[in-house]
Write a protein that holds these residues in place. Sequence first.
Motif, mmCIF file in Angstrom:
data_model
loop_
_atom_site.group_PDB
_atom_site.id
_atom_site.type_symbol
_atom_site.label_atom_id
_atom_site.label_comp_id
_atom_site.label_asym_id
_atom_site.label_seq_id
_atom_site.Cartn_x
_atom_site.Cartn_y
_atom_site.Cartn_z
ATOM 1 N N ILE A 34 0.839 -1.212 0.000
ATOM 2 C CA ILE A 34 0.000 0.000 0.000
ATOM 3 C C ILE A 34 0.871 1.259 0.000
ATOM 4 C CG2 ILE A 34 -2.029 -1.119 1.017
ATOM 5 C CD1 ILE A 34 -1.199 0.147 3.735
ATOM 6 N N ARG A 35 2.167 1.095 -0.291
ATOM 7 C CA ARG A 35 3.096 2.233 -0.423
ATOM 8 C C ARG A 35 3.110 3.129 0.819
ATOM 9 N NH1 ARG A 35 4.162 -0.697 -4.255
ATOM 10 N NH2 ARG A 35 3.762 -0.230 -6.429
ATOM 11 N N CYS A 36 3.244 2.502 1.987
ATOM 12 C CA CYS A 36 3.310 3.314 3.205
ATOM 13 C C CYS A 36 4.727 3.814 3.463
ATOM 14 C CB CYS A 36 2.809 2.496 4.397
ATOM 15 S SG CYS A 36 3.927 1.163 4.877
ATOM 16 N N GLY A 37 5.710 3.154 2.896
ATOM 17 C CA GLY A 37 7.099 3.592 3.045
ATOM 18 C C GLY A 37 7.778 3.099 4.316
ATOM 19 N N ALA A 38 7.067 2.330 5.147
ATOM 20 C CA ALA A 38 7.651 1.888 6.419
ATOM 21 C C ALA A 38 8.906 1.040 6.214
ATOM 22 C CB ALA A 38 6.618 1.099 7.224
ATOM 23 N N CYS A 39 8.904 0.215 5.165
ATOM 24 C CA CYS A 39 10.064 -0.669 4.963
ATOM 25 C C CYS A 39 11.311 0.140 4.580
ATOM 26 C CB CYS A 39 9.761 -1.751 3.936
ATOM 27 S SG CYS A 39 9.267 -1.157 2.318
ATOM 28 N N LEU A 40 11.117 1.280 3.926
ATOM 29 C CA LEU A 40 12.269 2.121 3.571
ATOM 30 C C LEU A 40 12.872 2.689 4.859
ATOM 31 C CD1 LEU A 40 10.427 2.132 0.927
ATOM 32 C CD2 LEU A 40 11.451 4.319 0.418
ATOM 33 N N ASN A 41 11.986 3.193 5.731
ATOM 34 C CA ASN A 41 12.465 3.825 6.962
ATOM 35 C C ASN A 41 13.173 2.842 7.883
ATOM 36 O OD1 ASN A 41 11.208 6.103 6.004
ATOM 37 N ND2 ASN A 41 9.340 5.771 7.171
ATOM 38 N N ALA A 42 12.818 1.561 7.750
ATOM 39 C CA ALA A 42 13.398 0.557 8.645
ATOM 40 C C ALA A 42 14.658 -0.083 8.069
ATOM 41 C CB ALA A 42 12.366 -0.539 8.903
ATOM 42 N N CYS A 43 14.936 0.170 6.811
ATOM 43 C CA CYS A 43 16.002 -0.586 6.141
ATOM 44 C C CYS A 43 17.389 0.020 6.388
ATOM 45 C CB CYS A 43 15.715 -0.626 4.633
ATOM 46 S SG CYS A 43 17.015 -1.435 3.700
ATOM 47 N N PRO A 44 18.322 -0.753 6.961
ATOM 48 C CA PRO A 44 19.660 -0.197 7.219
ATOM 49 C C PRO A 44 20.395 0.174 5.930
ATOM 50 C CG PRO A 44 19.593 -2.562 7.702
ATOM 51 C CD PRO A 44 18.190 -2.141 7.424
ATOM 52 N N VAL A 45 20.061 -0.500 4.839
ATOM 53 C CA VAL A 45 20.719 -0.174 3.566
ATOM 54 C C VAL A 45 20.182 1.162 3.041
ATOM 55 C CG1 VAL A 45 21.081 -0.925 1.186
ATOM 56 C CG2 VAL A 45 21.139 -2.608 3.029
ATOM 57 N N TYR A 46 18.857 1.295 3.004
ATOM 58 C CA TYR A 46 18.249 2.551 2.528
ATOM 59 C C TYR A 46 18.764 3.742 3.344
ATOM 60 C CZ TYR A 46 14.813 6.070 1.245
ATOM 61 O OH TYR A 46 14.230 7.236 0.803
ATOM 62 N N LYS A 47 18.836 3.562 4.662
ATOM 63 C CA LYS A 47 19.236 4.677 5.529
ATOM 64 C C LYS A 47 20.664 5.136 5.247
ATOM 65 C CE LYS A 47 17.339 2.841 9.437
ATOM 66 N NZ LYS A 47 16.923 2.711 10.808
ATOM 67 N N ASN A 48 21.461 4.255 4.710
ATOM 68 C CA ASN A 48 22.853 4.621 4.437
ATOM 69 C C ASN A 48 23.110 5.065 3.007
ATOM 70 O OD1 ASN A 48 24.704 4.273 6.799
ATOM 71 N ND2 ASN A 48 23.471 2.425 6.939
ATOM 72 N N ILE A 49 22.409 4.467 2.064
ATOM 73 C CA ILE A 49 22.702 4.832 0.664
ATOM 74 C C ILE A 49 21.683 5.812 0.090
ATOM 75 C CG2 ILE A 49 23.858 2.621 0.246
ATOM 76 C CD1 ILE A 49 21.453 1.805 -1.470
ATOM 77 N N GLY A 50 20.543 5.991 0.769
ATOM 78 C CA GLY A 50 19.548 6.972 0.332
ATOM 79 C C GLY A 50 18.756 6.520 -0.887
ATOM 80 N N GLY A 51 17.672 7.227 -1.140
ATOM 81 C CA GLY A 51 16.721 6.819 -2.180
ATOM 82 C C GLY A 51 17.223 6.967 -3.599
ATOM 83 N N HIS A 52 18.098 7.935 -3.849
ATOM 84 C CA HIS A 52 18.499 8.176 -5.234
ATOM 85 C C HIS A 52 19.515 7.166 -5.772
ATOM 86 C CE1 HIS A 52 17.054 12.605 -4.887
ATOM 87 N NE2 HIS A 52 16.097 11.791 -5.258
ATOM 88 N N SER A 53 20.209 6.476 -4.878
ATOM 89 C CA SER A 53 21.207 5.507 -5.352
ATOM 90 C C SER A 53 20.561 4.376 -6.146
ATOM 91 C CB SER A 53 21.969 4.889 -4.176
ATOM 92 O OG SER A 53 22.631 5.893 -3.467
ATOM 93 N N TYR A 54 19.313 4.086 -5.837
ATOM 94 C CA TYR A 54 18.635 2.954 -6.484
ATOM 95 C C TYR A 54 18.373 3.217 -7.972
ATOM 96 C CZ TYR A 54 17.678 1.078 -1.798
ATOM 97 O OH TYR A 54 17.800 0.575 -0.526
ATOM 98 N N ASP A 55 18.280 4.520 -8.353
ATOM 99 C CA ASP A 55 18.012 4.884 -9.749
ATOM 100 C C ASP A 55 16.686 4.320 -10.251
ATOM 101 O OD1 ASP A 55 19.710 6.582 -10.911
ATOM 102 O OD2 ASP A 55 21.120 5.085 -11.666
ATOM 103 N N ALA A 56 15.804 4.003 -9.341
ATOM 104 C CA ALA A 56 14.524 3.401 -9.723
ATOM 105 C C ALA A 56 13.411 4.202 -9.057
ATOM 106 C CB ALA A 56 14.471 1.950 -9.254
#
Length: 457
Positions: free
Chosen positions: A312-334
């Motif tokens: 449902i695109r709540c974004g909770a998994c992004l906020n909890a992810c140790p990888v996301y928190k370190n590399i940020g959203g733009h690194s994914y290029d997606a």
Amino acid sequence: MSEHSSSFLAKSTIKVSDREHRRKINFNISKYNAVVPVGKQQFTDVNLARERAKNIKWKAIENLDKELETFEAQITKKGAKVIWAETADDALNEILNICKEKNCSTLVKSKSMVTEEIHLNKFLEKNGIESIETDLGEYIQQLDEEPPYHIVTPAMHKSKEDVARLFANKLGTSPHLSPSQLTLVAREKLREKYMKAEVGITGANFIIADIGGIAITENEGNGRLSCAWPKTHIVVVGIEKVIPSMTDLALFWPLLATYGTGQRVTVYSSIVTGPRQVAENDGPEEMYVILLDNGRTNILANEKARESLYCIRCGACLNACPVYKNIGGHSYDATYSGPIGSVITPHLKDMGEWKHLSYASSLCGNCTEVCAVKINLHELLLENRHEAVEEGSAAFAEKMAWKFWKSAMLHRGLMNMGTGKMKSWLINSFAKSWTKHRSDLDFPQKSFNQLWKERNK
Ligand code: SF4
């Protein structure tokens, strides 16, 4: 290595050593972490609520064809037109045709990840149509010519000082404005655009099958204004957003609000069931709903990955992810970053080109733990890895490494050959891609067999 994979590694390598970036992200995520437990208090049993939501989504996705047809039949009765778009290009061309028909030169848009996915703004710009983001975070990102950084909070990586500087550069305001002053500036600019816009485009948080409606939930009122003010309203929504009944919103709205922003319920929650009706005073004269596939039926056809369509695109998994928190959203290029992005992007695009995202995880399981609809995200990441290997897209070096590992595991004699020092040297010299981003492997000096013998003397 694919081009996307090299870009991902290069961008993440830069970001992980950017302390200022980490400070801003940790600050913003800490605020999120503080409010989510408060939002959860509204549920008598939050885990049961998540389980129920998962079951409802399971049912909706298993009956996707029927649910979508019910939606189409219902909303068409109220005068809306439903368009089925198989690809991003189909959706873009349909939007352009509508805009041309309405002589549209300016349109207002509320926050929608699906329109990011099809790169709508760039396409419209190329065709001479100004498309203005009206969500404050998206407006900031559009001014800065950057894509959203996060699926819920698009400008999460910017501090208030960054935004004040950006407004000063782009809009000529004082670089010392406070957040509320900046909001007023944006509000004033956006009102002008609303007055001019011939078309309003929104996404939808949910497609409600039984009543033939779309549900939009937001905090700024811009979504409601985008669908009600311009004469034409276009909704662009992924087909997986369907829920069977309006009564399901009683569960999904609070769940999305809590897991998305820690609220009990979002400030503006709208249900739109068609254009303005005869006895109504406001609303658009015409309404179009574009139901977008763009790779979603590939996921539907995959029994294991299908579960990711419950998102449902709540974004909770992004906020909890140790990888996301370190590399940020733009690194994914997606368009979709973080754990859910890593699960769905290889299926939406191309497994060979995007499989590297499935490896961008420590598999700690935190994403699964926090998911609003209990999607087994970390297991789906493993499934993606498995599929990539089955499809033959694993690199030669990786195949050889696993072969070597397998024969060593099956032959105890091989494992016991040489000292710990020799093994460490051998592995660290040859596994360069491993040690490039990690500390050297350090083998114990004695093998398990030696230790066992010594213990049983
Ligand atoms: S996968 Fe779960 S936690 Fe992540 S955005 Fe979707 S619903 Fe939220």
